[in-house]
Design a protein around this motif. Sequence first.
Motif, PDB file in Angstrom:
ATOM      1  N   PHE A 192      -6.686  -0.946  -4.553  1.00  0.00           N
ATOM      2  CA  PHE A 192      -5.879  -1.887  -3.749  1.00  0.00           C
ATOM      3  C   PHE A 192      -6.422  -2.060  -2.542  1.00  0.00           C
ATOM      4  O   PHE A 192      -7.297  -1.204  -1.943  1.00  0.00           O
ATOM      5  CB  PHE A 192      -4.332  -1.361  -3.270  1.00  0.00           C
ATOM      6  N   PHE A 193      -6.446  -3.263  -1.575  1.00  0.00           N
ATOM      7  CA  PHE A 193      -6.785  -3.356  -0.297  1.00  0.00           C
ATOM      8  C   PHE A 193      -5.780  -4.261   0.171  1.00  0.00           C
ATOM      9  O   PHE A 193      -5.273  -5.261  -0.301  1.00  0.00           O
ATOM     10  CB  PHE A 193      -8.151  -4.313  -0.322  1.00  0.00           C
ATOM     11  N   ILE A 194      -4.918  -3.520   1.125  1.00  0.00           N
ATOM     12  CA  ILE A 194      -3.691  -4.405   1.743  1.00  0.00           C
ATOM     13  C   ILE A 194      -4.106  -4.435   3.260  1.00  0.00           C
ATOM     14  O   ILE A 194      -4.313  -3.550   3.833  1.00  0.00           O
ATOM     15  CB  ILE A 194      -2.577  -3.235   1.623  1.00  0.00           C
ATOM     16  N   GLU A 195      -3.738  -5.615   3.860  1.00  0.00           N
ATOM     17  CA  GLU A 195      -3.876  -5.743   5.347  1.00  0.00           C
ATOM     18  C   GLU A 195      -2.173  -6.165   5.731  1.00  0.00           C
ATOM     19  O   GLU A 195      -1.356  -6.934   5.404  1.00  0.00           O
ATOM     20  CB  GLU A 195      -4.330  -7.193   5.434  1.00  0.00           C
ATOM     21  N   TYR A 196      -1.952  -4.841   6.513  1.00  0.00           N
ATOM     22  CA  TYR A 196      -0.503  -4.883   7.295  1.00  0.00           C
ATOM     23  C   TYR A 196      -0.654  -5.350   8.605  1.00  0.00           C
ATOM     24  O   TYR A 196      -1.645  -5.121   9.407  1.00  0.00           O
ATOM     25  CB  TYR A 196      -0.283  -3.536   7.418  1.00  0.00           C
ATOM     26  N   GLU A 197       0.461  -5.935   9.064  1.00  0.00           N
ATOM     27  CA  GLU A 197       0.262  -6.386  10.462  1.00  0.00           C
ATOM     28  C   GLU A 197       1.763  -6.007  11.196  1.00  0.00           C
ATOM     29  O   GLU A 197       2.840  -5.968  10.564  1.00  0.00           O
ATOM     30  CB  GLU A 197       0.420  -7.969  10.623  1.00  0.00           C
ATOM     31  N   TYR A 198       1.464  -5.424  12.412  1.00  0.00           N
ATOM     32  CA  TYR A 198       2.580  -4.955  13.275  1.00  0.00           C
ATOM     33  C   TYR A 198       2.909  -5.974  14.010  1.00  0.00           C
ATOM     34  O   TYR A 198       2.338  -7.403  14.227  1.00  0.00           O
ATOM     35  CB  TYR A 198       2.101  -3.669  14.020  1.00  0.00           C
ATOM     36  N   ALA A 199       4.135  -6.001  14.788  1.00  0.00           N
ATOM     37  CA  ALA A 199       4.996  -6.938  15.551  1.00  0.00           C
ATOM     38  C   ALA A 199       3.893  -7.339  16.597  1.00  0.00           C
ATOM     39  O   ALA A 199       3.895  -8.441  17.120  1.00  0.00           O
ATOM     40  CB  ALA A 199       6.127  -6.557  15.993  1.00  0.00           C
ATOM     41  N   ASP A 200       3.187  -6.481  17.086  1.00  0.00           N
ATOM     42  CA  ASP A 200       1.786  -6.859  18.397  1.00  0.00           C
ATOM     43  C   ASP A 200       0.797  -7.464  17.766  1.00  0.00           C
ATOM     44  O   ASP A 200       0.125  -7.808  18.893  1.00  0.00           O
ATOM     45  CB  ASP A 200       1.740  -5.465  19.080  1.00  0.00           C
ATOM     46  N   GLY A 201       0.718  -7.638  16.727  1.00  0.00           N
ATOM     47  CA  GLY A 201      -0.347  -8.465  15.772  1.00  0.00           C
ATOM     48  C   GLY A 201      -1.450  -7.410  15.388  1.00  0.00           C
ATOM     49  O   GLY A 201      -2.529  -7.841  14.859  1.00  0.00           O
ATOM     50  N   MET A 202      -1.319  -6.002  15.853  1.00  0.00           N
ATOM     51  CA  MET A 202      -2.318  -5.270  15.300  1.00  0.00           C
ATOM     52  C   MET A 202      -2.403  -5.167  13.839  1.00  0.00           C
ATOM     53  O   MET A 202      -1.396  -5.216  13.000  1.00  0.00           O
ATOM     54  CB  MET A 202      -2.134  -3.762  15.667  1.00  0.00           C
ATOM     55  N   LYS A 203      -3.652  -5.154  13.189  1.00  0.00           N
ATOM     56  CA  LYS A 203      -3.760  -5.030  11.707  1.00  0.00           C
ATOM     57  C   LYS A 203      -4.182  -3.401  11.078  1.00  0.00           C
ATOM     58  O   LYS A 203      -5.149  -2.779  11.992  1.00  0.00           O
ATOM     59  CB  LYS A 203      -4.999  -5.970  11.256  1.00  0.00           C
ATOM     60  N   LEU A 204      -3.601  -3.151  10.068  1.00  0.00           N
ATOM     61  CA  LEU A 204      -4.203  -2.121   9.632  1.00  0.00           C
ATOM     62  C   LEU A 204      -4.527  -2.360   8.076  1.00  0.00           C
ATOM     63  O   LEU A 204      -3.863  -3.029   7.467  1.00  0.00           O
ATOM     64  CB  LEU A 204      -2.695  -0.994   9.252  1.00  0.00           C
ATOM     65  N   ASN A 205      -5.777  -2.049   7.927  1.00  0.00           N
ATOM     66  CA  ASN A 205      -6.506  -2.403   6.580  1.00  0.00           C
ATOM     67  C   ASN A 205      -6.313  -1.159   5.849  1.00  0.00           C
ATOM     68  O   ASN A 205      -6.979  -0.018   6.170  1.00  0.00           O
ATOM     69  CB  ASN A 205      -7.972  -2.855   6.842  1.00  0.00           C
ATOM     70  N   SER A 206      -5.863  -1.088   4.797  1.00  0.00           N
ATOM     71  CA  SER A 206      -5.767   0.172   3.793  1.00  0.00           C
ATOM     72  C   SER A 206      -6.466  -0.026   2.317  1.00  0.00           C
ATOM     73  O   SER A 206      -6.344  -1.005   1.594  1.00  0.00           O
ATOM     74  CB  SER A 206      -4.047   0.156   3.496  1.00  0.00           C
ATOM     75  N   GLN A 207      -7.281   0.891   2.219  1.00  0.00           N
ATOM     76  CA  GLN A 207      -8.187   0.790   0.997  1.00  0.00           C
ATOM     77  C   GLN A 207      -7.617   2.084  -0.059  1.00  0.00           C
ATOM     78  O   GLN A 207      -7.780   3.110   0.697  1.00  0.00           O
ATOM     79  CB  GLN A 207      -9.747   0.932   1.436  1.00  0.00           C
ATOM     80  N   ILE A 208      -7.657   1.703  -1.359  1.00  0.00           N
ATOM     81  CA  ILE A 208      -7.112   2.713  -2.170  1.00  0.00           C
ATOM     82  C   ILE A 208      -7.778   2.793  -3.347  1.00  0.00           C
ATOM     83  O   ILE A 208      -8.087   1.376  -3.831  1.00  0.00           O
ATOM     84  CB  ILE A 208      -5.545   2.594  -2.470  1.00  0.00           C
ATOM     85  N   ARG A 209      -8.201   3.776  -3.964  1.00  0.00           N
ATOM     86  CA  ARG A 209      -9.171   3.564  -5.373  1.00  0.00           C
ATOM     87  C   ARG A 209      -9.061   4.745  -5.960  1.00  0.00           C
ATOM     88  O   ARG A 209      -9.005   6.049  -5.345  1.00  0.00           O
ATOM     89  CB  ARG A 209     -10.728   3.279  -5.065  1.00  0.00           C
ATOM     90  N   HIS A 210      -8.674   4.922  -7.172  1.00  0.00           N
ATOM     91  CA  HIS A 210      -8.511   6.145  -7.865  1.00  0.00           C
ATOM     92  C   HIS A 210      -9.371   6.018  -9.382  1.00  0.00           C
ATOM     93  O   HIS A 210      -8.683   5.785 -10.277  1.00  0.00           O
ATOM     94  CB  HIS A 210      -7.204   6.988  -8.074  1.00  0.00           C
ATOM     95  N   ILE A 211     -10.695   5.973  -9.103  1.00  0.00           N
ATOM     96  CA  ILE A 211     -11.618   5.576 -10.477  1.00  0.00           C
ATOM     97  C   ILE A 211     -12.599   6.523 -10.456  1.00  0.00           C
ATOM     98  O   ILE A 211     -13.161   6.950  -9.298  1.00  0.00           O
ATOM     99  CB  ILE A 211     -12.145   4.171 -10.190  1.00  0.00           C
ATOM    100  N   SER A 212     -12.965   7.149 -11.598  1.00  0.00           N
ATOM    101  CA  SER A 212     -14.032   8.040 -11.853  1.00  0.00           C
ATOM    102  C   SER A 212     -15.360   7.506 -11.204  1.00  0.00           C
ATOM    103  O   SER A 212     -15.673   6.420 -11.756  1.00  0.00           O
ATOM    104  CB  SER A 212     -14.059   8.486 -13.330  1.00  0.00           C
ATOM    105  N   GLY A 213     -16.217   8.370 -10.909  1.00  0.00           N
ATOM    106  CA  GLY A 213     -17.604   7.945 -10.470  1.00  0.00           C
ATOM    107  C   GLY A 213     -17.920   7.325  -9.084  1.00  0.00           C
ATOM    108  O   GLY A 213     -18.926   6.864  -9.057  1.00  0.00           O
TER     109      GLY A 213
END
Length: 443
Positions: A293-314
């Motif tokens: 996954f790559f998810i971009e969250y936005e808070y009410a004040d405009g700040m962004k949280l970029n969230s990277q998730i991976r569960h893959i061998s190697g």
Amino acid sequence: MNKDIESATNGLRGRRDFLKGSAALVGGALLSTALPAGARSWRLHSDPIRIALIGCGSRGAGAAVNALRTKANVVLVAMADVFRDKLDETWQTLMQIDGVKDAVKVPEANKFTGLDAYEKAIAAADAVLLVTPPAFRPLHFEACVKAGRHVFMEKPLASDAPGIRKILATGEQASLKNLKVVVGLQNRYDAGYREMVKQLQENAIGKIVSATDYYLIGPVRMVPRRQGQTELEYQLRNWRYFNWLWAGSPAGLQIHNTDVVNWVKGAYPVRAQGMGGRSSLSGPDTGDIFDHFFIEYEYADGMKLNSQIRHISGTWNKGGAYFQGTNGTASLQSGIRDLNGERIWRNSNKDSENAYQVEHDVFFDAIRNNTPLNDTEWGAMSTMTTIMGRMAAHSGKMVELEDALKSELVLAPEHMDWNSEAPAKPDKDGNYPIPMPGTSNII
């Protein structure tokens, strides 16, 4: 609008405003010096404190060990799991641990199995450890609170929005009954994280302009199908590969780091968009989850949280939450640094007591001393944050928090027995329907 949904969303607006301006969000709870208004008086009815373990996987065994190692005089009197072999495995593990085995007082009559086993275990105890897959958390939590039991419950707290609404409503009932609730997002109880969050909330790196969190690991454990299994049994044993049971890896894995960002902000993202897919999973018996996954969250004040998730061998591994501010950067791993890269704070608490233990120490201390403790709200809303992120990636749409929270899409049926159909239905070749951005219904 459904009255329950209206109540939940109105409450969310008020809570969001409160949390945004609150400096009290530290450690495991919104700290208070008095019991909640209208709370019933409560006294401990047994000594030692009798606990029940519901969910006997490896995390359940770990939670039981932590509970039995507290100084609060605790005994394990009941165990419940869908499968007897899992229950026996955990019981045998506990009986081999010095300092724990003497507090395991579970007679054969209190070893319960099946999809209704939780009801019997709850009846035997004063406090309950809920450590099943998250699909069952709303039902089990509600049953505990109705029975007047204190609750430790593992993250995440549900697989879908209807489940989160039930968790929030049950949490309010827990406060009215003066029951203690701890959620297993142990970073909130970690001395290093608590100090870092305090520093960031006091503007150690100035205004926080963005954050990134990582949960990049190898594959999650897959349990092979056994001959003669029903489809429901296969999915229950291989629960991390089904969205209805696991809630997906944003909730099952990354929630720890995303919750840290919510904690620092004192708020929750108001919207999310993202992408994801299956690079390593294909063919029969591989479930319906995304493996990245790559998810971009936005808070009410405009700040962004970029969230990277991976569960893959190697693949390359990395974990943690990282903050960028106008005056520097911060993470627990590298400390707090100014714009020149000079470290101005480092975690000096690495040798502090394990946070998994601390959360149980705090839980049972609150029971013993009748002090206010209820983690439900922030645990539920950080879970909802990750469910919103999964919705965004599965659909390919921008998803607003209030729309996500009002969703009527049920992934996890509330009541099941061994005659129930498995919620994820494979085709004739054993392949499961996979969420498809652009077409999948997620609201």
